[in-house]
Design a protein around this motif. Sequence first.
Motif, PDB file in Angstrom:
ATOM      1  N   CYS A   1     -16.569 -22.962   7.129  1.00 57.60           N
ATOM      2  CA  CYS A   1     -17.824 -24.142   6.982  1.00 57.60           C
ATOM      3  C   CYS A   1     -19.062 -23.153   7.264  1.00 57.60           C
ATOM      4  O   CYS A   1     -18.896 -22.117   8.386  1.00 57.60           O
ATOM      5  N   VAL A   2     -20.409 -23.358   6.920  1.00 63.18           N
ATOM      6  CA  VAL A   2     -21.428 -23.084   7.651  1.00 63.18           C
ATOM      7  C   VAL A   2     -22.196 -24.270   7.726  1.00 63.18           C
ATOM      8  O   VAL A   2     -22.530 -25.044   6.944  1.00 63.18           O
ATOM      9  N   PHE A   3     -22.964 -24.092   9.038  1.00 63.98           N
ATOM     10  CA  PHE A   3     -23.667 -25.138   9.356  1.00 63.98           C
ATOM     11  C   PHE A   3     -24.965 -24.673  10.281  1.00 63.98           C
ATOM     12  O   PHE A   3     -24.682 -23.723  10.898  1.00 63.98           O
ATOM     13  N   ALA A   4     -25.714 -25.669  10.608  1.00 65.76           N
ATOM     14  CA  ALA A   4     -26.972 -24.978  11.382  1.00 65.76           C
ATOM     15  C   ALA A   4     -27.169 -26.072  12.529  1.00 65.76           C
ATOM     16  O   ALA A   4     -27.037 -27.207  12.308  1.00 65.76           O
ATOM     17  N   MET A   5     -27.102 -25.531  13.890  1.00 63.76           N
ATOM     18  CA  MET A   5     -27.425 -26.477  14.910  1.00 63.76           C
ATOM     19  C   MET A   5     -28.421 -25.887  15.628  1.00 63.76           C
ATOM     20  O   MET A   5     -28.605 -24.447  15.610  1.00 63.76           O
TER      21      MET A   5
ATOM     22  N   MET B   1     -20.388 -22.414   0.463  1.00 68.30           N
ATOM     23  CA  MET B   1     -20.910 -21.704   1.503  1.00 68.30           C
ATOM     24  C   MET B   1     -21.921 -20.722   0.899  1.00 68.30           C
ATOM     25  O   MET B   1     -23.111 -20.465   1.591  1.00 68.30           O
ATOM     26  N   GLU B   2     -21.699 -20.026  -0.043  1.00 66.32           N
ATOM     27  CA  GLU B   2     -22.761 -18.972  -0.579  1.00 66.32           C
ATOM     28  C   GLU B   2     -23.729 -19.819  -1.239  1.00 66.32           C
ATOM     29  O   GLU B   2     -24.907 -19.482  -0.993  1.00 66.32           O
ATOM     30  N   ALA B   3     -23.917 -21.080  -1.663  1.00 59.44           N
ATOM     31  CA  ALA B   3     -24.954 -21.897  -2.041  1.00 59.44           C
ATOM     32  C   ALA B   3     -25.819 -22.295  -0.872  1.00 59.44           C
ATOM     33  O   ALA B   3     -26.987 -22.288  -1.107  1.00 59.44           O
TER      34      ALA B   3
END
Length: 525
Positions: A439-443, A490-492
Motif C-alpha cells: 500500500c501507499v498512503f499519506a499521513m 500504487m503507481e497511479a
Amino acid sequence: MTVYKTACRGCHGGCLYDVSVDNGRVVQVRPAKEGPLNHGRGCVKGMSIIEQMYHPDRLLYPKKRIGPRGSGQWERISWDEAYDLIAQKMNRLIGQYGPECISSLTGTGRHHLPYFFRLGNAIGTPNFSSAGALICLGPRRTAAVMTSGLFAGVDYFGPKRPGGILVWGANPAISGADGELQWFIKDAVNEGIPIVVVDPKPTELARKAKLWLRVRPGTDGALALGILNLLFTEDLYDHDFVERYTYGFEELRARCRDYPPDKVAAITGIPASQILAAARWIGTTKPLGLEQGCAFEQSVNAMDTCRAIFMIPAVTGNYDVPGGFVESMEIVPAGLRPANELPPERIEKALTGGVPFLKRDTMAHPYLMLETIRTGKPYKIRGMFINANNTLLSMADARHSYDCLKELDFLVYMDIFMNPTAELADVVLPAALWPEVDCVFAMPEFGDQVVLSQQKCVQVGECKSDEEFILELCRRAGWNYGFTDQRSMMEAQMQELARRRPEYRNFSLDDLRRQGYLAPERTYY
C-alpha cells in the motif's frame, strides 16, 4: 535475514518500522529511528504484531458455511472456489434485483477503505458504507467543511510551535486517533506547551492540563456556545479575522447570548468560574491548536456541536496560521477516483436517510441499510460484503443487527479472527495484517503530510489484503474496477504525487519502498 521498511497500521497512523524476516517468518519488529512521524518510537499496537500474526486462533484459509446460518458449521475451501462462488451469487442477485441490492459495511478507515467504495462503483451500487461514518469523523469532517471549507488539524510540524492546545473529547496521548498524534502531543506537553482538556474522565492529558473541564456527557454544544459567548462579551475575539474572513458573525453572537456562564454551568456541570477561565485562556493564547475526538460525535446533536466547536478557533483567528489550526497538504490521494461514476438515478436510490454528507460521498446509512434487509422498504438489500467490521458489536442494538443479517441471501465476511458477525456469513475470508499488505498512503491526515510505504514482507497462511481480494473478484465477476493489480494502483498514486509536486516526479515507487517514506519540504508561511 531480510529487513523491510514498512509502516504500521495498527491505528490510523503511520509509524515506520524495520521488520526482520527470516525463512519467511517475521522474527523482530523495531520502530525505525528515521520514521518521520514516530522517530524511533512504537506503541503496543505495533510492537505486538508478531503475536497477532501468528496467533493460533487467526483465520488462515477461506471457509464456506455448510450448516444453517449461525450454526458454526464450516468447511475449508480454496480461494478459487471462494471467488467463483461469490461472483456467481452476487451476479445472480444483481441480475434479478438490480445492483443496489448489494451493500457493504466496513470498519474504520485503513488502506482498504477507498478501494471498497471503488468496488461499490464497479458493481453499480450506491449502498456501500462504513459503520463508523455517523459516530466517528463523519460529523466532524462535514461540520468542518460546512463551517470553514476545510478539515484542519494542529500544526505540530512547522518552525512555530503552538502556544496552547485545546483537547476536546479526545485522549490522543493514549488512543492516537490519527496515529502519530500520540507522539506529537506528548512532545508538546513535555516541552511545556499548555493544554486545556474537555472530557468527563480524568485522562492522562487531563491530569497534565492547565485546566480540566469535566463536562457532563452530551452537553458539549452548550459549553462551546458558552465559551463563544464569553469570547464576545470579554472582547477576546480576533476583530480583524472576523471582519475579513467570516460572515454571520452578528447572528452567531446573538445566538450565543442565550448561553451565559451560569446557565452553561447548570447544563454542563462545570463551575462558571472554570468556564470563564477557559474562555480567557482561549482568547489570549496564540497560536491555538484544537485536538478533537469522536466523543462528542456520539450524541443526537453531533453536527451542530461540531460546528460550534469549530467556530472557536475561527473567531479567535487561529485558522491557517503557523502553530495553529491548519489544512492538510494532501500531496498524495488516499484513494483513486472510481473507474466509472454512478448515474444520478442510481445515486438517488442510495439509502442515506436524507443525511447530506452521505449523499455527497455516495455512502449509505449503515442502520438503514440493515433495516431494509428486514423490511424490504424501499427495497431489500440481499447481498453484503462485511470487511473489518464486527457488526454485532460495532452497531447499536446487536439484536437488531443479528435479526437483519440473518435475513440476507448471501453474506461475505473478511477479517483476522472469527467473531459473532463472521458466524452469520456464507463465506469467511482471511484478511492480511499490515506486514502482509502492499500500500501507499499519506499521513498525517491533517497537516504536514509524508508519503509512507507499506510493503508485503511475509505470507501467513492464505491471508490476503482487501485490495487483492477486490481486484481478483472484479476480474472474475466482470466488474470494471479500472485496475488489474496492486502495483498499477500504487503507481497511479505516485503519478498523482508527481502531478501535484513536480519536484518529486523522479521519485519512484521503488524508491519509496527502499526508503520507507518521502517527507516533502514544506512551504511555510
